[in-house]
Design an enzyme around this catalytic site. Structure first.
Site, PDB file in Angstrom:
ATOM      1  N   TYR A 142      -7.822  22.329  20.367  1.00 33.11           N
ATOM      2  CA  TYR A 142      -7.258  23.330  19.467  1.00 33.11           C
ATOM      3  C   TYR A 142      -5.736  23.256  19.447  1.00 33.11           C
ATOM      4  CZ  TYR A 142     -11.545  25.521  17.961  1.00 33.11           C
ATOM      5  OH  TYR A 142     -12.758  25.756  17.356  1.00 33.11           O
ATOM      6  N   GLY A 255     -18.027  24.265  13.149  1.00 36.34           N
ATOM      7  CA  GLY A 255     -17.555  22.985  13.669  1.00 36.34           C
ATOM      8  C   GLY A 255     -17.822  22.834  15.156  1.00 36.34           C
ATOM      9  N   ASP A 256     -17.672  23.933  15.898  1.00 39.42           N
ATOM     10  CA  ASP A 256     -17.987  23.898  17.336  1.00 39.42           C
ATOM     11  C   ASP A 256     -19.491  23.698  17.556  1.00 39.42           C
ATOM     12  OD1 ASP A 256     -15.306  24.578  18.488  1.00 39.42           O
ATOM     13  OD2 ASP A 256     -15.598  26.364  17.274  1.00 39.42           O
ATOM     14  N   ARG A 257     -20.298  24.361  16.717  1.00 38.35           N
ATOM     15  CA  ARG A 257     -21.750  24.183  16.813  1.00 38.35           C
ATOM     16  C   ARG A 257     -22.127  22.734  16.546  1.00 38.35           C
ATOM     17  NH1 ARG A 257     -26.167  25.733  19.212  1.00 38.35           N
ATOM     18  NH2 ARG A 257     -25.397  23.749  19.984  1.00 38.35           N
ATOM     19  N   THR A 260     -20.924  20.481  19.669  1.00 44.21           N
ATOM     20  CA  THR A 260     -21.729  20.664  20.878  1.00 44.21           C
ATOM     21  C   THR A 260     -23.124  20.087  20.695  1.00 44.21           C
ATOM     22  OG1 THR A 260     -22.355  22.900  20.155  1.00 44.21           O
ATOM     23  CG2 THR A 260     -20.489  22.713  21.641  1.00 44.21           C
TER      24      THR A 260
END
Length: 464
Positions: A142, A255-257, A260
């Site tokens: 980030y 985007g994080d989903r 991961t």
């Protein structure tokens, strides 16, 4: 704690969503007035990626930088309560926060706090070893410094695990040989300098291949929101993965989903193409189900976290004591059979400050240290007995041979060990770590002739 399925590295923020209703304009300015009805806090950035992976029932470790302010303490509480193993680097300054003011599902205003990014401090040895031995690694960048930390990058270069890198325009380039890099369409244009002429497919293919070669990555996948993703690999023809359905909803965290899901699929042995297909399906389902609010709505607390036992309780206690200028004392051990020697050590430790937190070896940790016949009492019973003592204020259970990971976020002012480390004995493995935040290590005397091993031996020999 068990060995992690995934190690996530990156910058963690505190996200706060304030929900309310707007029915009037302020009398002193042409601005809507939000009447607050609820507020919700959650980890953001790499912390959100870790929370999402943990919500899947996976064992997750997070290597991040956390400040010692109230927001940093709250972040640690939220992460550890969700089952995330936190390995914290010291963060100068304030914890970055993002506050969203929302009405009827729409964001009216976002307030950012924390100031300009500051470089995190030294990485604990336990965190670096964790990265080197991880089964899979996700860098969730980030743009605030974790991804450019030299010790972290060196450990990533030594790791043989599949590496997924979720980049940020303000962050550094991925380390060479990343298995998969996951920019979105806007990011890939900014990172490559591509003007974006042509269709999304054309831009993703052109810019994605350019970045793959520049970064020396095995593959770059360009995420295109509801249009799916474009995978650019060593071949000349990209793989276009369409979203399984057209969905509307809050895309915060999608985007994080995606990242991961891809990392966990690679950890399970999937091919890169298979991992991308899984990630597109998971990200689509995530948005369709209601986004981050729905994904993190399950309460994972249980009876073991009540009272004075648990990482959340220990972290909150430490924060409260430090906030009023008090001294936090911590000690550690197996405490398999409580005896007068233990009691003397614990009381001596408690007398050194304003609270005592016991770091307790888990059952698996005791077996590794003491052999297959130990512990005689399980970790739940041992924790309850310790918590019942008037000299113990909180208990936190850890799974490693030493409590270094716990200490990186607990950061006690005084770390106490028993007298077998005095008089030229072995060096305390945690002493150097405690120095990083200005803490002090102290040895207190044992009661002569009292030990768990001796007590067990006497019992087995009939007291002879």
């Amino acid at each position: 704690m068990k060995d992690p399925d995934l190690v996530i590295i990156g910058d963690t923020l505190l996200d706060r969503d304030v929900e309310g209703a707007v029915s009037r304009i302020a009398p002193d300015a042409p601005a809507p007035v939000l009447d607050e009805s609820s507020a919700r806090e959650r980890p953001g950035g790499a912390g959100l990626a870790a929370m999402l992976a943990a919500a899947d029932g996976r064992e997750v470790a997070l290597v991040t930088a956390i400040a010692t302010d109230a927001a940093g303490v709250r972040l640690t509480e939220l992460l550890t309560a969700a089952g995330v193993q936190v390995y914290a680097l010291p963060l100068p300054g304030s914890t970055p926060e993002k506050v969203r003011l929302r009405a009827s599902g729409q964001v009216l205003l976002r307030l950012d706090r924390g100031g300009e990014p500051q470089a995190p401090g030294d990485a604990p040895a336990a965190a670096l070893e964790l990265i080197r031995s991880a089964p899979a690694v996700l860098v969730s960048d980030y743009g605030r410094g974790m991804a450019r930390h030299p010790e972290i990058r060196a450990a990533l270069a030594e790791s043989k695990a599949p590496l997924v890198w979720d980049p940020h325009p303000n962050g550094p380039v991925p380390v060479p040989d990343a298995r998969l890099v996951t920019p979105n369409l806007a990011e890939v244009c900014k990172l490559s300098g591509d003007a974006g002429g042509g269709s999304a497919l054309t831009v993703a293919q052109r810019a994605g291949h350019q970045l793959r070669q520049r970064w020396r990555a095995a593959a770059v996948v360009v995420t295109c929101g509801g249009d799916g993703a474009i995978l650019c690999h060593s071949g000349s023809t990209p793989l276009a993965v369409a979203a399984p359905a057209t969905v509307d909803g809050d895309t915060c965290g999608a985007g994080d989903r995606f990242a991961t899901a891809a990392a966990l699929a690679l950890a399970d042995g999937a091919l890169v193409s298979e991992a991308v297909q899984t990630a597109v399906e998971e990200a689509t389902a995530y948005v369709a189900a209601g986004g981050v609010t729905a994904a993190l709505s399950v309460d994972k607390s249980d009876a073991a976290s009540a009272g004075r036992i648990g990482a959340e309780q220990a972290g909150r206690l430490a924060a409260e004591v430090k906030a009023r200028g008090g001294t936090v004392v911590a000690t550690g051990g197996c405490f398999d059979l409580l005896h007068i020697g233990h009691l003397a050590t614990l009381r001596a430790a408690r007398a050194l400050g304003d609270c005592l937190i016991v770091c307790l070896n888990s059952d698996s940790s005791v077996r590794d240290l003491k052999g297959p016949g130990r512990p005689l009492n399980n970790e739940t019973d041992r924790g309850r007995l310790l918590a019942a003592l008037d000299c113990v204020d909180a208990v936190v259970i850890f799974d490693e041979p030493t409590p270094e990971a716990v200490l990186t976020w607990l950061r006690p002012d005084v770390w106490v060990k028993g007298g077998d480390y005095a008089d030229g004995g072995p060096d305390l493995p945690e002493a150097e770590l405690v120095k990083h935040w200005g803490g002090q290590t102290v040895i207190v005397p044992y009661v002569d002739g009292r030990s768990t091993t001796r007590t067990i031996a006497a019992a087995r020999s009939g007291g002879k």
